[in-house]
Scaffold this active site. Sequence first.
Site, PDB file in Angstrom:
ATOM      1  N   CYS A 245     -27.477  20.432  -7.660  1.00 13.41           N
ATOM      2  CA  CYS A 245     -26.051  20.160  -7.917  1.00 13.41           C
ATOM      3  C   CYS A 245     -25.408  19.592  -6.662  1.00 13.41           C
ATOM      4  O   CYS A 245     -24.401  18.907  -6.728  1.00 13.41           O
ATOM      5  CB  CYS A 245     -25.329  21.418  -8.383  1.00 13.41           C
ATOM      6  SG  CYS A 245     -24.842  22.535  -7.066  1.00 13.41           S
TER       7      CYS A 245
ATOM      8  N   ILE B  70      -7.758  38.404  18.510  1.00 12.21           N
ATOM      9  CA  ILE B  70      -8.517  37.704  17.481  1.00 12.21           C
ATOM     10  C   ILE B  70      -9.672  36.981  18.169  1.00 12.21           C
ATOM     11  O   ILE B  70      -9.473  36.050  18.935  1.00 12.21           O
ATOM     12  CB  ILE B  70      -7.606  36.790  16.637  1.00 12.21           C
ATOM     13  CG1 ILE B  70      -8.368  36.160  15.509  1.00 12.21           C
ATOM     14  CG2 ILE B  70      -6.840  35.773  17.441  1.00 12.21           C
ATOM     15  CD1 ILE B  70      -7.506  35.755  14.343  1.00 12.21           C
TER      16      ILE B  70
ATOM     17  N   SER C  65     -17.738  38.390  17.871  1.00 11.09           N
ATOM     18  CA  SER C  65     -17.896  38.791  19.279  1.00 11.09           C
ATOM     19  C   SER C  65     -18.414  40.224  19.357  1.00 11.09           C
ATOM     20  O   SER C  65     -18.224  41.017  18.431  1.00 11.09           O
ATOM     21  CB  SER C  65     -16.551  38.705  19.984  1.00 11.09           C
ATOM     22  OG  SER C  65     -15.678  39.674  19.430  1.00 11.09           O
TER      23      SER C  65
ATOM     24  N   LEU D 205     -10.999  45.767  25.413  1.00 12.35           N
ATOM     25  CA  LEU D 205     -12.381  45.988  25.831  1.00 12.35           C
ATOM     26  C   LEU D 205     -12.798  44.781  26.663  1.00 12.35           C
ATOM     27  O   LEU D 205     -12.743  43.636  26.189  1.00 12.35           O
ATOM     28  CB  LEU D 205     -13.272  46.119  24.592  1.00 12.35           C
ATOM     29  CG  LEU D 205     -14.764  46.283  24.835  1.00 12.35           C
ATOM     30  CD1 LEU D 205     -15.059  47.569  25.601  1.00 12.35           C
ATOM     31  CD2 LEU D 205     -15.515  46.301  23.499  1.00 12.35           C
TER      32      LEU D 205
ATOM     33  N   ARG E 149     -32.892  49.775   9.283  1.00 14.15           N
ATOM     34  CA  ARG E 149     -31.844  49.354   8.344  1.00 14.15           C
ATOM     35  C   ARG E 149     -32.490  49.016   7.016  1.00 14.15           C
ATOM     36  O   ARG E 149     -33.617  48.524   6.958  1.00 14.15           O
ATOM     37  CB  ARG E 149     -31.026  48.187   8.919  1.00 14.15           C
ATOM     38  CG  ARG E 149     -31.366  46.795   8.465  1.00 14.15           C
ATOM     39  CD  ARG E 149     -30.717  45.742   9.328  1.00 14.15           C
ATOM     40  NE  ARG E 149     -29.327  45.471   8.989  1.00 14.15           N
ATOM     41  CZ  ARG E 149     -28.948  44.623   8.042  1.00 14.15           C
ATOM     42  NH1 ARG E 149     -29.829  43.999   7.298  1.00 14.15           N
ATOM     43  NH2 ARG E 149     -27.669  44.391   7.811  1.00 14.15           N
TER      44      ARG E 149
ATOM     45  N   GLU F 275     -34.584  26.133 -18.522  1.00 16.09           N
ATOM     46  CA  GLU F 275     -34.366  27.581 -18.565  1.00 16.09           C
ATOM     47  C   GLU F 275     -35.632  28.423 -18.421  1.00 16.09           C
ATOM     48  O   GLU F 275     -35.575  29.569 -17.999  1.00 16.09           O
ATOM     49  CB  GLU F 275     -33.751  27.964 -19.916  1.00 16.09           C
ATOM     50  CG  GLU F 275     -32.392  27.379 -20.161  1.00 16.09           C
ATOM     51  CD  GLU F 275     -31.991  27.588 -21.604  1.00 16.09           C
ATOM     52  OE1 GLU F 275     -31.187  28.469 -21.872  1.00 16.09           O
ATOM     53  OE2 GLU F 275     -32.530  26.859 -22.476  1.00 16.09           O
TER      54      GLU F 275
HETATM   55  C1  LIG Z   1     -20.199  37.453   6.008  1.00 15.35           C
HETATM   56  C2  LIG Z   1     -20.274  38.586   6.986  1.00 15.35           C
HETATM   57  C3  LIG Z   1     -21.442  39.310   7.076  1.00 15.35           C
HETATM   58  C4  LIG Z   1     -21.529  40.369   7.962  1.00 15.35           C
HETATM   59  N1  LIG Z   1     -22.696  41.065   8.035  1.00 15.35           N
HETATM   60  C5  LIG Z   1     -22.805  42.083   8.922  1.00 15.35           C
HETATM   61  C6  LIG Z   1     -24.012  42.819   9.031  1.00 15.35           C
HETATM   62  O1  LIG Z   1     -24.997  42.540   8.350  1.00 15.35           O
HETATM   63  N2  LIG Z   1     -24.042  43.837   9.923  1.00 15.35           N
HETATM   64  C7  LIG Z   1     -22.982  44.176  10.698  1.00 15.35           C
HETATM   65  O2  LIG Z   1     -23.072  45.089  11.468  1.00 15.35           O
HETATM   66  N3  LIG Z   1     -21.835  43.494  10.607  1.00 15.35           N
HETATM   67  C8  LIG Z   1     -21.729  42.468   9.732  1.00 15.35           C
HETATM   68  N4  LIG Z   1     -20.546  41.785   9.641  1.00 15.35           N
HETATM   69  C9  LIG Z   1     -19.395  42.239  10.445  1.00 15.35           C
HETATM   70  C10 LIG Z   1     -19.360  41.544  11.786  1.00 15.35           C
HETATM   71  O3  LIG Z   1     -20.360  42.038  12.613  1.00 15.35           O
HETATM   72  C11 LIG Z   1     -18.008  41.829  12.396  1.00 15.35           C
HETATM   73  O4  LIG Z   1     -17.050  41.272  11.532  1.00 15.35           O
HETATM   74  C12 LIG Z   1     -17.863  41.182  13.735  1.00 15.35           C
HETATM   75  O5  LIG Z   1     -18.795  41.644  14.609  1.00 15.35           O
HETATM   76  C13 LIG Z   1     -16.450  41.339  14.261  1.00 15.35           C
HETATM   77  O6  LIG Z   1     -16.309  40.522  15.399  1.00 15.35           O
HETATM   78  P1  LIG Z   1     -15.134  39.456  15.562  1.00 15.35           P
HETATM   79  O7  LIG Z   1     -15.228  38.894  16.913  1.00 15.35           O
HETATM   80  O8  LIG Z   1     -15.184  38.484  14.463  1.00 15.35           O
HETATM   81  O9  LIG Z   1     -13.869  40.404  15.405  1.00 15.35           O
HETATM   82  P2  LIG Z   1     -12.411  40.015  14.981  1.00 15.35           P
HETATM   83  O10 LIG Z   1     -12.324  39.917  13.522  1.00 15.35           O
HETATM   84  O11 LIG Z   1     -11.907  38.859  15.742  1.00 15.35           O
HETATM   85  O12 LIG Z   1     -11.652  41.325  15.492  1.00 15.35           O
HETATM   86  C14 LIG Z   1     -11.945  42.564  14.945  1.00 15.35           C
HETATM   87  C15 LIG Z   1     -11.158  43.672  15.648  1.00 15.35           C
HETATM   88  O13 LIG Z   1     -11.605  43.838  16.962  1.00 15.35           O
HETATM   89  C16 LIG Z   1     -10.525  43.827  17.881  1.00 15.35           C
HETATM   90  N5  LIG Z   1     -11.013  43.211  19.108  1.00 15.35           N
HETATM   91  C17 LIG Z   1     -11.748  42.086  19.211  1.00 15.35           C
HETATM   92  N6  LIG Z   1     -12.079  41.865  20.499  1.00 15.35           N
HETATM   93  C18 LIG Z   1     -11.525  42.878  21.216  1.00 15.35           C
HETATM   94  C19 LIG Z   1     -11.492  43.210  22.584  1.00 15.35           C
HETATM   95  N7  LIG Z   1     -12.120  42.486  23.510  1.00 15.35           N
HETATM   96  N8  LIG Z   1     -10.797  44.306  22.959  1.00 15.35           N
HETATM   97  C20 LIG Z   1     -10.138  45.060  22.063  1.00 15.35           C
HETATM   98  N9  LIG Z   1     -10.142  44.790  20.745  1.00 15.35           N
HETATM   99  C21 LIG Z   1     -10.823  43.717  20.332  1.00 15.35           C
HETATM  100  C22 LIG Z   1      -9.451  43.048  17.203  1.00 15.35           C
HETATM  101  O14 LIG Z   1      -8.190  43.461  17.676  1.00 15.35           O
HETATM  102  C23 LIG Z   1      -9.666  43.412  15.762  1.00 15.35           C
HETATM  103  O15 LIG Z   1      -8.989  44.578  15.446  1.00 15.35           O
HETATM  104  C24 LIG Z   1     -20.419  40.715   8.767  1.00 15.35           C
HETATM  105  C25 LIG Z   1     -19.244  39.975   8.679  1.00 15.35           C
HETATM  106  C26 LIG Z   1     -19.166  38.913   7.804  1.00 15.35           C
HETATM  107  C27 LIG Z   1     -17.894  38.130   7.703  1.00 15.35           C
HETATM  108  S1  FES Z   2     -28.139  22.430  -4.961  1.00 11.09           S
HETATM  109 FE1  FES Z   2     -27.820  24.225  -3.847  1.00 11.09          FE
HETATM  110  S2  FES Z   2     -26.267  25.211  -4.975  1.00 11.09           S
HETATM  111 FE2  FES Z   2     -26.751  23.554  -6.220  1.00 11.09          FE
END
Ligand SMILES: Cc1cc2nc3c(=O)[nH]c(=O)nc-3n(C[C@H](O)[C@H](O)[C@H](O)COP(=O)(O)OP(=O)(O)OC[C@H]3O[C@@H](n4cnc5c(N)ncnc54)[C@H](O)[C@@H]3O)c2cc1C
Ligand code: FES
EC number: 1.2.3.1
Length: 1343
Positions: free
Chosen positions: A117, A268, A357, A414, A432, A1274
Amino acid sequence: MPCPSKSDDLVFFVNGRKVIERNVDPEVTLLTFLRKNLRLTGTKYACGSGGCGACTVMVSKRDPLSANIRHFSITACLVPICSLYGAAVTTVEGVGSINTRLHPVQERIAKSHGTQCGFCTPGMVMSMYTLLRNHPQPSEEQLLEALGGNLCRCTGYRPILASGRTFCVESNGCQQKGTGKCCLDPRGNDSSSLLRESDICTELFAEDEFQPLDPTQELIFPPELLRMAEKPEKQTLIFRGERVAWISPGTLKDLLELKAKHPEAPLISGNTSLGPAVKSQGHFHPILLSPARISELSMVSKTSDGLTIGAGCSLAQVKDILAERVSELPEEKTQTYRALLKHLRSLASQQIRNMASLGGHIISRHCYSDLNPILAVGNATLNLISEEGTRQIPLNEHFLAGLASADLKPEEILESVYIPHSQKWEFVSAFRQAQCQQNALADVNAGMRVILKEGTDTIKDLSIAYGGVGAATVSAQKSCQQLVGRPWNELMLEEACRLLLEEVSLPGWAPGGKVEFKRTLVVSFFFKFYLEVLQELKKLVKLMPDSHHYPEISDQFLSALEDFPITGPQGVQRYQRVGSHQSLQDPVGRPIMHLSGLKHATGEAIFCDDIPMVDRELFMVLVTSTRAHAKIISVDLSEALDLPGVIDVITAEDIPGTNGSEDDKLMAVDEVLCVGHIICAVVAETEVQAKSATEKIKITYEDLEPVIFTINDAIKHNSFLCPEKKLEQGNVEEAFEKVDQIVEGEVHVGGQEHFYMETQRVLVIPKAEDKELDIYVSTQDPAHVQKTVSSTLNIPINRITCHVKRVGGGFGGKVGRPAVFGAIAAVGAIKTGHPIRLVLDRKDDMLITGGRHPLFGKYKVGFMNNGRIKALDIECFVNGGCMLDDSELVTESLILKLENAYKIRNLRFRGRACMTNLPSNTAFRGFGFPQGTLITESCITAVAAKCGLLPEKIREKNMYKTVDKTIYKQAFSPETLIRCWNECLDKSSFHSRRMQVEEFNKKNYWKKKGMAIIPMKFSVGFAATSYHQAAALVHIYTDGSVLVTHGGNELGQGIHTKMLQVASRELNIPMSSLHICETSTATVPNTIATAASIGSDVNGRAVQNACQILLKRLEPIIKKNPEGTWEDWIESAFEQRISLSATGYFRGYKAFMDWEKGEGDPFPYYVYGAACSEVEIDCLTGAHKKIRTDIVMDACCSLNPAIDIGQVEGSFIQGMGLYTTEELKYSPEGVLYSRGPDEYKIPTITDVPEEFNVSLLPSSQTPPTIYSSKGLGESGMFLGSSVFFAITDAVATARRERDTVEDFTVRSPATPERVRMACADRFTEMIPRDDPKTFRPWSIPIA
Ligand SMILES: Cc1cc2nc3c(=O)[nH]c(=O)nc-3n(C[C@H](O)[C@H](O)[C@H](O)COP(=O)(O)OP(=O)(O)OC[C@H]3O[C@@H](n4cnc5c(N)ncnc54)[C@H](O)[C@@H]3O)c2cc1C
Ligand code: FES
Ligand code: FES
């Protein structure tokens, strides 16, 4: 600290062009910006939650510490536009295009048939492209890692990986099973038969035609950004939106000052935790502080006793840092690092790891966090900083539980994390288990660490932390304390399990469910740890021969130790070569690339929502019921209508014509029948406005009785959608009296979500004149949309034109439902006079649209001791949901196909569709066959177990052998069925491998292998004559170019490609002279849904007919000028006033079924096949690995082997998902929990069998179809059950060995939970069990 009140300009680059955004809104994501503002629609929306990879783009930034340019993939749907200040973004459009220059990645994915697709393709291209920017010759492992986060619902991944492999270092030959040896090497095992098959081809594309990768041709990092990065400005940047301000300080001091001033403002970082929470839980933050420009947060420092990693480092960077440290330090010091690395390989996807992060991960403290349990047991310390100074806190159970005394203060951030080295006699491990191996949140994870007193087995210190078993990471501190001083032996193990189960207690109703499974994992993981430590100690003893003596692990138990490796599929695809007499120009039978392949790969292929915004367009969002069965007391729209941008709210009262049918209303009037029932629809200027308005609509309900969700309850309440369907032959009761044995059993098959990557979408454009409407819709049945809109609006059908350019996957889910969305949008368009766009988000799509019918079946089978089945009685029920939809037809189809490949003299099949208060289930690839036939095959397995014979023997014994009649008296020859079966046995080396599996099982207690081979007789087509008609319209223009239109829709199955192959052969002109623009109700009227595997066949016949008519008209001209060119003939024809346009028509096959008599000829023909699968299961975790699958499919004379093999592979993988990982979860109130890729796991690239071979059986018959081809859309779906039966085979072996009763209820999908719990052992016996009557479970089974 300077903090100007104005908004700064956001500066970044997209595809080498500078973007300056004034007044940027921080709430806008990169995906929205690309699609809406820049009109770069190659980047797709499919889930909006970072879980599917369809929106993958590459971001390039200069790393302030290393001064290198970092290129990394991200999911644009989670990236706030403001985070891109100073970055360069590359989208699929920036990589290459058909008009300028194709990038090798784009060329190869298309030419390797890696697109169907095409909706996932731009994301795949971008993941691969980013990989190649960093590693022009990647390893196989890197390739798998790069693609692990990209979902594809069509292809089954094998061809995508094949295209990527062409870039890999070790890519020479097919390297089956990674041995480096070509599968066609005559010295290989399986080569003898192949070499004889000189008319068999195994190449689907010619690798030597690919243009080489030339890294010097890539876009450079913009010099302007480089200059900006080299001399970073320190002032704070502020981007102010209507509701949110994004503040990005340039120094740590400013950041700390801002944090003190706005303590409640989150930092963020990757937004992968904040972003989803804002979307799904409505969290709102008026101020966001971005630490992106603070280099102190990315510092890494190595000391003699540990490693300090900046909180701002991405998880991908953390992975690299740890890997480097592991390579530098002695093994004993890196235990914690290696444990972290293990989880970093499977945590989320590459894209998410690039964004997320370390700080965000730790601070989010998700209960499923994969890293926090390891960091906790590894004694990590958090280095905090604020204006007040710095301090350290331990990352321990108090911090993880969020205790205020152990937490960050609001003004603190942090800065970094210190992770100490491990020492000698210290052992750290990570565990896990998730629904599937990659890209899935863990059900339970754990970090475990023990320090033994030097040279002894005495526990000096022990720490264990679990994730997934509570609201936060749980530390088993008490248990660990009690075990200190104990020797590391079996007695300690027993005691530890008892203590752990007591301390880590989960109530029966715990959110997330799977409670007993989780309890079992708690102890199973500890057992694994126990063995791992013993194993390590054994190594130490070898080094220090006079040290303590440790308990021996028996060889049988060693299998508990290894995790399944992450691997990608290898394999061979075999098909019949076209005859040597066939002209080179004739494309029929050749592996021609999908017509849109290159456009998919460049993002130039336009899908419904890629159509640019039209003048005065409005957006529609649906409002649905939150109750399962209730009377609507009132609907208050006032607050919603008052919101800015909201134009109107459409209700049933606005419908000028009919509101669907009495039993299947488009919009609820005064009663709702399920959660997700459409009540009304908001129309607003923007999507955001429409969405916020839906939250302001107040609906009051009065709950009604009964509320039925499960099949059992429906049976109790006699709640059915249609009468029972029954087929019978022979005398079942009498036969039961004469048999040696009788077995009775139950089979439960869960439902399935279509998970087409392109959600339902429609654009309705009302015209000023004559009440005409143009509808652009993603559907398998535009005529049905047209008809429904006509009756809804009460205007004639001839005023409505439906257009379908292409559909981003349908699988049956876009047969009936698009008409509902089209009609509601059309009411909105007529009422407001504006064009209306309706694009369902993934959550709503999954909630509203329904899917495959869950099934519950009971069987009674009577057989002789030699395995001959004499009588079979099956009664089954499908959960149809709240409306009829296709449920009656699905039940009929299921009953008709239930006998599968077996001749059983006395049969009784009964089926009913239950009416429940769930969204209406509908058509889905296979139309009941994949669910129903699982009962039949389960009977076979049960008979085999009772007779002490192998299931394949029972299958062979009972299979149709000679020309015969089915249960509904349709005559057929099973010759091809038997050929497929024998070929499959042969190609898979079934018997010798069966022996190897038995050997393996004798030697391994905790891992078991299983094998199954399944035959298939699949009937193609609709059981009604009128459904087989088709039409085509072919125009020849005066320049000789030809425009073909037909009644089929391009869903990814390559129908347009096949149609042009047909037209090319018939008109004897090259495919390049032919074109298909779209499917439209204005060119070919009264079409039938593209479904039931018959689309290419019937439409092909219509195209053939049209071409033959045209050729007949041209005949005299050609005869007169046989040496002339096509263009000469067309010119003459025009001059001679010969019509160059013709309609082709195919009346279709006769098909009927008399249910009264139980007789008929319901299907035009059958497709036969067989599949053999081998798996290995981990009895301690329930995980499984698909080792090998061999499929032999009867394609007869394939029109296009690449497309047909693609259909077989794709449907097989979809079937495998149905039977192994795809699990819909409903609350006891009937609310669907699983509404996105995070909760609903379709197979990923690493779920494909390690070795995956597909053979199209050389033709031996001449079915009455276009060029004797067969429809394969199918049939492969059911063959996925070979994996299911291989798993149950392995489970049965484990149960036999543990002396557990052999019979167990078959439940599909065979998830890790079910497999683990079926492999009952001392650990499953240990866990506390709850009385189901004493609590309300988190979810209910509906099958
Ligand atoms: C599709 C998907 C799959 C995922 N799969 C997994 C998985 O398999 N296993 C797993 O463990 N996790 C999983 N996660 C979660 C992921 O690990 C966390 O969302 C990620 O680590 C958060 O980090 P970030 O930088 O995006 O945080 P953000 O979303 O940017 O922030 C999260 C929080 O942390 C705070 N923060 C960030 N940095 C600091 C700092 N330096 N000091 C103080 N506060 C801070 C922010 O204020 C906020 O409250 C998944 C997430 C998604 C979207
Ligand atoms: S070709 Fe990958 S979703 Fe359709
Ligand atoms: S749409 Fe972004 S990951 Fe699915």
